[in-house]
Design an enzyme around this catalytic site. Structure first.
Site, PDB file in Angstrom:
ATOM      1  CB  VAL A   1      -0.917   0.014   1.251  1.00 30.98           C
ATOM      2  CG1 VAL A   1      -1.862  -1.193   1.250  1.00 30.98           C
ATOM      3  CG2 VAL A   1      -0.115   0.090   2.548  1.00 30.98           C
TER       4      VAL A   1
ATOM      5  CG  HIS B   1      -3.721  -6.217   0.453  1.00 34.00           C
ATOM      6  ND1 HIS B   1      -2.655  -6.991   0.893  1.00 34.00           N
ATOM      7  CD2 HIS B   1      -4.674  -7.110   0.088  1.00 34.00           C
ATOM      8  CE1 HIS B   1      -2.967  -8.281   0.783  1.00 34.00           C
ATOM      9  NE2 HIS B   1      -4.182  -8.378   0.315  1.00 34.00           N
TER      10      HIS B   1
ATOM     11  CB  CYS C   1     -16.883   7.367   3.309  1.00 33.87           C
ATOM     12  SG  CYS C   1     -18.091   7.564   4.633  1.00 33.87           S
TER      13      CYS C   1
ATOM     14  CB  CYS D   1     -21.190   5.972   1.949  1.00 35.25           C
ATOM     15  SG  CYS D   1     -19.919   7.154   1.485  1.00 35.25           S
TER      16      CYS D   1
ATOM     17  N   GLY E   1       9.000 -11.319  -2.607  1.00 38.11           N
ATOM     18  CA  GLY E   1       8.944 -10.655  -1.312  1.00 38.11           C
ATOM     19  C   GLY E   1       7.618 -10.779  -0.596  1.00 38.11           C
TER      20      GLY E   1
HETATM   21  P1  OAD Z   1       5.055 -10.383   5.112  1.00 34.74           P
HETATM   22  O1  OAD Z   1       5.671  -9.520   6.118  1.00 34.74           O
HETATM   23  O2  OAD Z   1       4.065 -11.411   5.553  1.00 34.74           O
HETATM   24  O3  OAD Z   1       6.211 -11.185   4.330  1.00 34.74           O
HETATM   25  C1  OAD Z   1       7.332 -10.506   3.836  1.00 34.74           C
HETATM   26  C2  OAD Z   1       8.169 -11.514   3.075  1.00 34.74           C
HETATM   27  O4  OAD Z   1       9.234 -10.796   2.455  1.00 34.74           O
HETATM   28  C3  OAD Z   1       8.800 -12.604   3.945  1.00 34.74           C
HETATM   29  O5  OAD Z   1       8.582 -13.878   3.325  1.00 34.74           O
HETATM   30  C4  OAD Z   1      10.287 -12.254   3.944  1.00 34.74           C
HETATM   31  O6  OAD Z   1      11.100 -13.416   3.981  1.00 34.74           O
HETATM   32  C5  OAD Z   1      10.424 -11.524   2.621  1.00 34.74           C
HETATM   33  N1  OAD Z   1      11.520 -10.549   2.556  1.00 34.74           N
HETATM   34  C6  OAD Z   1      12.064  -9.833   3.572  1.00 34.74           C
HETATM   35  N2  OAD Z   1      13.052  -9.024   3.080  1.00 34.74           N
HETATM   36  C7  OAD Z   1      13.101  -9.238   1.728  1.00 34.74           C
HETATM   37  C8  OAD Z   1      13.889  -8.719   0.656  1.00 34.74           C
HETATM   38  N3  OAD Z   1      14.820  -7.792   0.867  1.00 34.74           N
HETATM   39  N4  OAD Z   1      13.653  -9.167  -0.599  1.00 34.74           N
HETATM   40  C9  OAD Z   1      12.705 -10.123  -0.842  1.00 34.74           C
HETATM   41  N5  OAD Z   1      11.901 -10.647   0.132  1.00 34.74           N
HETATM   42  C10 OAD Z   1      12.118 -10.215   1.396  1.00 34.74           C
HETATM   43  O7  OAD Z   1       4.450  -9.440   3.983  1.00 34.74           O
HETATM   44  P2  OAD Z   1       3.366  -9.795   2.841  1.00 34.74           P
HETATM   45  O8  OAD Z   1       3.518 -11.181   2.347  1.00 34.74           O
HETATM   46  O9  OAD Z   1       3.413  -8.709   1.844  1.00 34.74           O
HETATM   47  O10 OAD Z   1      -2.187  -7.183   4.369  1.00 34.74           O
HETATM   48  O11 OAD Z   1       2.000  -9.673   3.693  1.00 34.74           O
HETATM   49  C11 OAD Z   1       0.786  -9.859   3.045  1.00 34.74           C
HETATM   50  C12 OAD Z   1      -0.250  -8.967   3.677  1.00 34.74           C
HETATM   51  O12 OAD Z   1      -0.283  -9.199   5.100  1.00 34.74           O
HETATM   52  C13 OAD Z   1       0.011  -7.484   3.555  1.00 34.74           C
HETATM   53  O13 OAD Z   1      -0.357  -6.933   2.334  1.00 34.74           O
HETATM   54  C14 OAD Z   1      -0.833  -6.947   4.713  1.00 34.74           C
HETATM   55  C15 OAD Z   1      -0.417  -7.933   5.786  1.00 34.74           C
HETATM   56  O14 OAD Z   1      -1.308  -8.057   6.816  1.00 34.74           O
HETATM   57  C16 OAD Z   1      -3.115  -6.226   4.504  1.00 34.74           C
HETATM   58  O15 OAD Z   1      -2.821  -5.148   4.897  1.00 34.74           O
HETATM   59  C17 OAD Z   1      -4.481  -6.602   4.099  1.00 34.74           C
END
Ligand code: OAD
Length: 237
Positions: free
Chosen positions: A95, A111, A119, A122, A178
Site C-alpha cells: 500500500v 490491498h 468513507c 458509505c 517478497g
Molecule cells: P510479510 O511480512 O508477511 O512477508 C514478507 C516476506 O518478504 C517474507 O517472506 C520475507 O522473507 C520476505 N523478505 C524480507 N526481506 C526481503 C527482501 N529484501 N527481498 C525479498 N523478500 C524479502 O508481507 P506480505 O507477504 O506482503 O495485508 O504480507 C501480506 C499482507 O499481510 C500485507 O499486504 C498486509 C499484511 O497483513 C493487509 O494489509 C491486508
C-alpha cells in the site's frame, strides 16, 4: 530466454520488496509490524469503530514513513521490466506507493493505497490523504474517513481482484517476489498461475509455503535478484 520470449508475464509483490527501502514487513520476526502491533486493534473495522483516533494516528505514522522512503533497486528493476515487456502485469499487496514512485505504470493494488482515503460508512473514495490532518475527517454522508487500505475481515475491491485473477490465469510466467504467501485471497494467485500452466518463480531470502510449489526459487533479496534478472534480459535482448 523464458523471460524475453514470454508474452504474458505477471509480477506479484509483497512487503519484502519494500524492506530495503526501510519499510518494515509485517511478519519478519521482531522487525515485522505484526510483531509489535495488534492487527485486530489497528487493521480491522472493529478496531477503527472502537478507537478511530489511534488507528488514524498509526496509519498517519506509517504513511509518513512511506513518504520519507525512497524506492530501491527492486522497485526500479520491476519498473524497467514493465517498460521493456509491455505485456507485464504488476500486482502488489503493498500500500506504500513505492512501485509508482519508481516509475511503474499501472499496478493492481490488491490491498489498497495508504495515501488515499475512503468513507467508513458509505465506502466512497475520498481522494488523497490531506496534509496536516490530525484526526479522521468527516465525509459528506456524515461518516468518518479512513485509510483506503484493506483491513482484516474485509473483501478486496472486486474489479481489482478480477483483473488480477484474469492476468494470472493467462500468465506464462509468474514472479512472486517478497511475500510470505500467507494472506488470502492474494496468496492464491501463484497457485492459480501454476494450475493454468504458468511457470512460477519465487524471489525471497526465506522459504515460504509457496517454495515447494515453485518451478524456480531465487533465494535472495529482491534488491539484488531483480536487477540481476533485468541485466540478464538486457544482455539477451
Ligand atoms: P510479510 O511480512 O508477511 O512477508 C514478507 C516476506 O518478504 C517474507 O517472506 C520475507 O522473507 C520476505 N523478505 C524480507 N526481506 C526481503 C527482501 N529484501 N527481498 C525479498 N523478500 C524479502 O508481507 P506480505 O507477504 O506482503 O495485508 O504480507 C501480506 C499482507 O499481510 C500485507 O499486504 C498486509 C499484511 O497483513 C493487509 O494489509 C491486508
Amino acid at each position: 530466454m523464458r523471460l524475453r520470449d514470454c508474452r504474458r508475464l505477471v509480477i506479484f509483490t509483497g512487503a519484502g520488496v519494500s524492506a530495503e527501502s526501510g519499510i518494515p514487513t509485517f511478519r519478519d520476526a521482531q522487525t515485522g509490524l505484526w510483531a509489535k502491533y495488534s492487527p485486530e486493534q489497528l487493521a480491522s473495522p472493529e478496531g477503527f469503530r472502537q478507537d478511530p483516533q489511534t488507528v488514524w494516528d498509526w496509519y498517519a505514522w506509517r504513511r509518513e514513513r512511506c513518504l520519507a522512503a525512497q524506492s530501491n533497486p527492486a522497485h526500479r528493476a520491476i519498473a524497467e521490466l514493465q517498460r521493456r515487456l509491455p505485456y507485464a502485469t504488476l500486482i502488489t499487496q503493498n500500500v506504500d506507493g513505492l512501485h509508482q514512485r519508481a516509475g511503474s505504470g499501472a499496478a493492481l493494488e490488491l490491498h489498497g493505497n495508504i495515501h488515499r482515503l475512503k468513507c467508513f460508512r458509505c465506502g466512497e473514495d475520498a481522494g488523497a490523504w490531506p496534509d496536516d490532518c490530525s484526526a479522521p475527517p468527516l465525509h459528506s454522508c456524515g461518516g468518518l474517513l479512513r485509510p483506503a487500505v484493506i483491513w482484516f475481515g474485509e473483501n478486496l475491491v472486486q474489479d481489482v481482484l478480477e483483473a488480477a485473477w484474469r492476468a494470472t490465469e493467462e500468465a506464462e510466467l509468474f514472479f512472486s517476489i517478497g511475500t510470505s504467501s500467507l494472506v488470502y485471497p492474494a496468496a492464491e494467485l501463484p497457485f492459480l498461475a501454476r494450475r493454468n500452466g504458468g511457470y512460477l518463480v519465487e524471489v525471497n531470502p526465506q522459504e515460504t509455503p509457496l517454495s515447494a510449489h515453485a518451478d524456480l526459487c531465487l533465494t535472495g533479496a529482491a534488491g539484488t535478484v531483480m536487477p540481476a534478472i533485468l541485466a540478464a534480459l538486457v544482455a539477451v535482448a
